[in-house]
Design an enzyme around this catalytic site. Sequence first.
Site, PDB file in Angstrom:
ATOM      1  CD  GLU A   1      40.262  41.673  48.141  1.00 27.20           C
ATOM      2  OE1 GLU A   1      40.956  42.161  47.243  1.00 27.20           O
ATOM      3  OE2 GLU A   1      39.184  42.202  48.548  1.00 27.20           O
TER       4      GLU A   1
ATOM      5  CE1 TYR B   1      43.497  47.825  35.289  1.00 27.48           C
ATOM      6  CE2 TYR B   1      41.794  47.334  33.658  1.00 27.48           C
ATOM      7  CZ  TYR B   1      42.702  48.221  34.232  1.00 27.48           C
ATOM      8  OH  TYR B   1      42.803  49.501  33.739  1.00 27.48           O
TER       9      TYR B   1
ATOM     10  CG  ASP C   1      35.503  37.295  43.940  1.00 24.84           C
ATOM     11  OD1 ASP C   1      36.649  37.477  43.487  1.00 24.84           O
ATOM     12  OD2 ASP C   1      34.674  38.213  44.095  1.00 24.84           O
TER      13      ASP C   1
END
Length: 310
Positions: free
Chosen positions: A34, A166, A252
Amino acid sequence: MTDVLTLGETMVSVRTARPMRLGGDAHLSIAGSESNVAIGLARLGHDAAWLSAVGNDEPGRLIQRTLRAENVDTTYLRFSDDSFTGFIAFDQPSHDITRVSYHRRGSAASTLTPAEAIAAVATAAPALLHVTGITPALSDTARAATLAAVRTASAAGVQVSLDVNYRGRLWSRADAAVAIRELLPHVDTVFASDDELDLLTDATDPIADLLESVDHVVVTAGGKGAWAHSANGTIHRPALPVTVIDSIGAGDAFVSGYLSATLDRLSLEARLERATTSGAFCVTAYGDWESLPTRDDLTLLAHSQGTALR
């Protein structure tokens, strides 16, 4: 108003260029899906904020300092006196294989609460909330915090994106499927690799089934490129032909490029173009986030490899 709010665990990372058991030099940095996305968006000119918790320790201060240096808003970062900052190790048993070891069970980020998530969404008032399937795997409270965040955002009319991401070392596919599927009613855009679609639905036609509840399904397949599915059809974008040095963080980077173009209200074609370009930048150097592009960098890969810009 914040452009993007994201939440999840960032860890201190230690990376060696050979098997770690042999010792030798190591590179110290930070890593977290994140926060990688937040850095990518900040470099592309967006206001990005990150919600998490770290230990009240030097590793936690390193994370805060690094993200601040990358213009990521750490207002919603909590320092815990009772928990530690997570740690991740990368080593290379072979020149083209990266091995990952986690030391994160019981970390500060696993103590994230629904109250923190709700407060951050309400205060930041983001245009977009981004979450991943990693955070719900950390603990029951982190799972509840993720669900609370997407529910609060969706109810407020905030766009929500979900990257499945995952991690088999954190939980089973069955457990992941249950937790991730409870987020879907509140999600607008889903990112998944081609081998993660079964975590989202049991349908024989997973894309069609997902488009019954979400607006966009973006499927990545490494060197084969990516597909964006919507009610208007499917668009494919091939991967850019670059020399891959390290694939860690590429997903990402892809997400940050796609969300950047989404915030800029670009077409699906342009979103995929920026996403694949950002992903290509990431794989050309070692590190989760270090080689993520700025907005001015985005055109550089149009030059042939080996070009010297003088």
